[in-house]
Write a protein that holds these residues in place. Structure first.
Motif, PDB file in Angstrom:
ATOM      1  N   UNK A  69       0.826  -1.202   0.000  1.00 54.10           N
ATOM      2  CA  UNK A  69       0.000   0.000   0.000  1.00 54.10           C
ATOM      3  C   UNK A  69       0.864   1.257   0.000  1.00 54.10           C
ATOM      4  N   UNK A  70       1.873   1.292   0.880  1.00 51.98           N
ATOM      5  CA  UNK A  70       2.733   2.475   0.964  1.00 51.98           C
ATOM      6  C   UNK A  70       3.562   2.628  -0.300  1.00 51.98           C
ATOM      7  N   UNK A  71       4.135   1.537  -0.776  1.00 51.24           N
ATOM      8  CA  UNK A  71       4.941   1.599  -1.987  1.00 51.24           C
ATOM      9  C   UNK A  71       4.149   2.087  -3.185  1.00 51.24           C
ATOM     10  N   UNK A  72       2.933   1.593  -3.342  1.00 44.67           N
ATOM     11  CA  UNK A  72       2.100   2.015  -4.471  1.00 44.67           C
ATOM     12  C   UNK A  72       1.777   3.496  -4.404  1.00 44.67           C
ATOM     13  N   UNK A  73       1.474   3.992  -3.211  1.00 45.57           N
ATOM     14  CA  UNK A  73       1.159   5.423  -3.072  1.00 45.57           C
ATOM     15  C   UNK A  73       2.364   6.277  -3.445  1.00 45.57           C
ATOM     16  N   UNK A  74       3.551   5.861  -3.010  1.00 44.49           N
ATOM     17  CA  UNK A  74       4.756   6.630  -3.309  1.00 44.49           C
ATOM     18  C   UNK A  74       5.043   6.612  -4.807  1.00 44.49           C
ATOM     19  N   UNK A  75       4.972   5.431  -5.422  1.00 46.59           N
ATOM     20  CA  UNK A  75       5.253   5.326  -6.850  1.00 46.59           C
ATOM     21  C   UNK A  75       4.277   6.118  -7.690  1.00 46.59           C
ATOM     22  N   UNK A  76       2.990   6.017  -7.366  1.00 46.68           N
ATOM     23  CA  UNK A  76       1.978   6.693  -8.169  1.00 46.68           C
ATOM     24  C   UNK A  76       2.049   8.207  -7.992  1.00 46.68           C
ATOM     25  N   UNK A  77       2.240   8.662  -6.763  1.00 44.24           N
ATOM     26  CA  UNK A  77       2.320  10.112  -6.546  1.00 44.24           C
ATOM     27  C   UNK A  77       3.560  10.693  -7.217  1.00 44.24           C
ATOM     28  N   UNK A  78       4.671   9.947  -7.206  1.00 43.05           N
ATOM     29  CA  UNK A  78       5.885  10.411  -7.878  1.00 43.05           C
ATOM     30  C   UNK A  78       5.678  10.474  -9.385  1.00 43.05           C
ATOM     31  N   UNK A  79       5.095   9.425  -9.958  1.00 47.56           N
ATOM     32  CA  UNK A  79       4.855   9.401 -11.398  1.00 47.56           C
ATOM     33  C   UNK A  79       3.907  10.521 -11.819  1.00 47.56           C
ATOM     34  N   UNK A  80       2.886  10.758 -11.025  1.00 43.75           N
ATOM     35  CA  UNK A  80       1.953  11.843 -11.341  1.00 43.75           C
ATOM     36  C   UNK A  80       2.667  13.193 -11.298  1.00 43.75           C
ATOM     37  N   UNK A  81       3.504  13.384 -10.285  1.00 44.52           N
ATOM     38  CA  UNK A  81       4.230  14.648 -10.178  1.00 44.52           C
ATOM     39  C   UNK A  81       5.128  14.892 -11.363  1.00 44.52           C
ATOM     40  N   UNK A  82       5.845  13.849 -11.794  1.00 42.81           N
ATOM     41  CA  UNK A  82       6.729  13.985 -12.953  1.00 42.81           C
ATOM     42  C   UNK A  82       5.932  14.291 -14.216  1.00 42.81           C
ATOM     43  N   UNK A  83       4.791  13.628 -14.375  1.00 44.12           N
ATOM     44  CA  UNK A  83       3.969  13.852 -15.561  1.00 44.12           C
ATOM     45  C   UNK A  83       3.401  15.266 -15.586  1.00 44.12           C
ATOM     46  N   UNK A  84       3.030  15.773 -14.426  1.00 45.95           N
ATOM     47  CA  UNK A  84       2.486  17.134 -14.350  1.00 45.95           C
ATOM     48  C   UNK A  84       3.555  18.158 -14.700  1.00 45.95           C
ATOM     49  N   UNK A  85       4.757  17.956 -14.157  1.00 47.42           N
ATOM     50  CA  UNK A  85       5.847  18.914 -14.384  1.00 47.42           C
ATOM     51  C   UNK A  85       6.176  19.024 -15.875  1.00 47.42           C
ATOM     52  N   UNK A  86       6.264  17.884 -16.549  1.00 50.15           N
ATOM     53  CA  UNK A  86       6.675  17.912 -17.960  1.00 50.15           C
ATOM     54  C   UNK A  86       5.536  17.870 -18.951  1.00 50.15           C
ATOM     55  N   UNK A  87       4.318  17.659 -18.470  1.00 53.98           N
ATOM     56  CA  UNK A  87       3.177  17.583 -19.368  1.00 53.98           C
ATOM     57  C   UNK A  87       3.122  16.304 -20.190  1.00 53.98           C
ATOM     58  N   UNK A  88       3.854  15.265 -19.759  1.00 54.62           N
ATOM     59  CA  UNK A  88       3.835  14.004 -20.503  1.00 54.62           C
ATOM     60  C   UNK A  88       2.667  13.133 -20.059  1.00 54.62           C
ATOM     61  N   UNK A  89       2.222  12.214 -20.938  1.00 57.73           N
ATOM     62  CA  UNK A  89       1.142  11.301 -20.566  1.00 57.73           C
ATOM     63  C   UNK A  89       1.613  10.246 -19.580  1.00 57.73           C
ATOM     64  N   UNK A  90       0.677   9.724 -18.813  1.00 57.92           N
ATOM     65  CA  UNK A  90       0.959   8.695 -17.809  1.00 57.92           C
ATOM     66  C   UNK A  90      -0.077   7.589 -17.942  1.00 57.92           C
ATOM     67  N   UNK A  91       0.371   6.336 -17.850  1.00 59.38           N
ATOM     68  CA  UNK A  91      -0.553   5.200 -17.839  1.00 59.38           C
ATOM     69  C   UNK A  91      -0.199   4.280 -16.682  1.00 59.38           C
ATOM     70  N   UNK A  92      -1.220   3.642 -16.130  1.00 65.25           N
ATOM     71  CA  UNK A  92      -1.022   2.666 -15.076  1.00 65.25           C
ATOM     72  C   UNK A  92      -0.966   1.264 -15.662  1.00 65.25           C
ATOM     73  N   UNK A  93      -0.202   0.391 -15.003  1.00 66.86           N
ATOM     74  CA  UNK A  93      -0.014  -0.987 -15.460  1.00 66.86           C
ATOM     75  C   UNK A  93      -0.221  -1.921 -14.272  1.00 66.86           C
ATOM     76  N   UNK A  94      -0.964  -2.997 -14.483  1.00 67.15           N
ATOM     77  CA  UNK A  94      -1.142  -3.997 -13.432  1.00 67.15           C
ATOM     78  C   UNK A  94       0.202  -4.616 -13.063  1.00 67.15           C
ATOM     79  N   UNK A  95       0.494  -4.646 -11.779  1.00 62.44           N
ATOM     80  CA  UNK A  95       1.738  -5.255 -11.312  1.00 62.44           C
ATOM     81  C   UNK A  95       1.832  -6.714 -11.732  1.00 62.44           C
ATOM     82  N   UNK A  96       0.739  -7.459 -11.563  1.00 68.79           N
ATOM     83  CA  UNK A  96       0.753  -8.883 -11.879  1.00 68.79           C
ATOM     84  C   UNK A  96       0.894  -9.120 -13.376  1.00 68.79           C
ATOM     85  N   UNK A  97       0.269  -8.273 -14.182  1.00 69.60           N
ATOM     86  CA  UNK A  97       0.399  -8.394 -15.627  1.00 69.60           C
ATOM     87  C   UNK A  97       1.836  -8.141 -16.070  1.00 69.60           C
ATOM     88  N   UNK A  98       2.469  -7.136 -15.463  1.00 70.30           N
ATOM     89  CA  UNK A  98       3.861  -6.834 -15.804  1.00 70.30           C
ATOM     90  C   UNK A  98       4.783  -7.992 -15.420  1.00 70.30           C
TER      91      UNK A  98
END
Length: 235
Positions: A69-98
């Protein structure tokens, strides 16, 4: 298309940069330090070592769970922040599928399992058909015994759930159970990047507000809160 993949679902996670020419760099750690300590330094190192600026990254892919739970929140919030800063698109991927994606052209069905604690695992079932990954079972938080009773054909298992449940899987399924070498049992940020890149090339992008971790069940804090407000004598 140059994509950064981020996976913080389990203790074995990290960052990868991947383009149409292949993996440019990938850093994976499996240590006790939290992702709040190690994720940003890993991202910075990946960019520096690859000689790439954040602005050159054309899209981001992040593992959205299930997992820590904690790891997912950190990863997702970081990815969102990076995407916002640069205006790049972001997609989520199932951990199990990956995780299942890391075993291409496997002739058996693939079953990633993660230790969900409380006597459960996070799991799903997949089958490879050429360069396609076919989902046979939705991501679920499930008791190992229940999952294993559903499996009637040769299956390759991987994931950190094997640390706890490999013996159980082997004893119940016997010759139907197969296990990769230790080096092939964990997730890879490059797999997250590649699955995300495929979506991005199709024009997909997730809404930054709506994209959320896939927990599959309430957190420990939510369990305690629900217990606190359960009326006395209720069933």
């Amino acid at each position: 298309m140059l994509v950064m993949g981020i996976d913080t679902s389990t203790t074995q996670g990290g960052v990868a940069l991947l383009s149409g020419q292949g993996v440019i760099c990938e850093y994976t750690l499996n240590i006790k330090a939290t992702y709040s300590e190690r994720l940003l330094p890993l991202i910075d190192r990946a960019l520096q070592d690859a000689g790439i600026t954040l602005g050159q990254v054309e899209g981001f892919a992040v593992a959205v769970g299930p997992g820590s739970f904690t790891g997912l929140r950190i990863g997702l919030s970081t990815a969102k922040g990076l995407a916002v800063v640069g205006g790049q698109p972001l997609v989520g991927v199932s951990t199990l599928e990956a995780m299942a994606w890391t075993l291409p052209f496997c002739t058996h069905q693939v079953c990633p399992i993660l230790d969900a604690r409380k006597g459960e695992i996070y799991s799903a079932l997949f089958r490879h058909e050429g360069d396609r990954l076919i989902r046979l079972m939705d991501d679920a938080a499930i008791a190992p015994d229940i999952l294993l009773r559903r499996i009637q054909q040769p299956t390759v298992f991987l994931g950190d759930g094997l640390v706890v449940y490999e013996g159980l899987v082997q004893s119940q399924l016997k010759e139907l159970a197969f296990f990769p070498p230790l080096a092939g049992r964990g997730g890879r940020p490059a797999a997250v990047a590649e699955l995300g890149r495929r979506r991005l090339l199709r024009g997909d992008r997730d809404d930054l507000v709506q994209l959320a971790p896939q927990y599959l069940r309430p957190s420990e804090a939510e369990f305690k809160r629900l217990d606190k407000f359960t009326p006395v004598g209720s069933s």
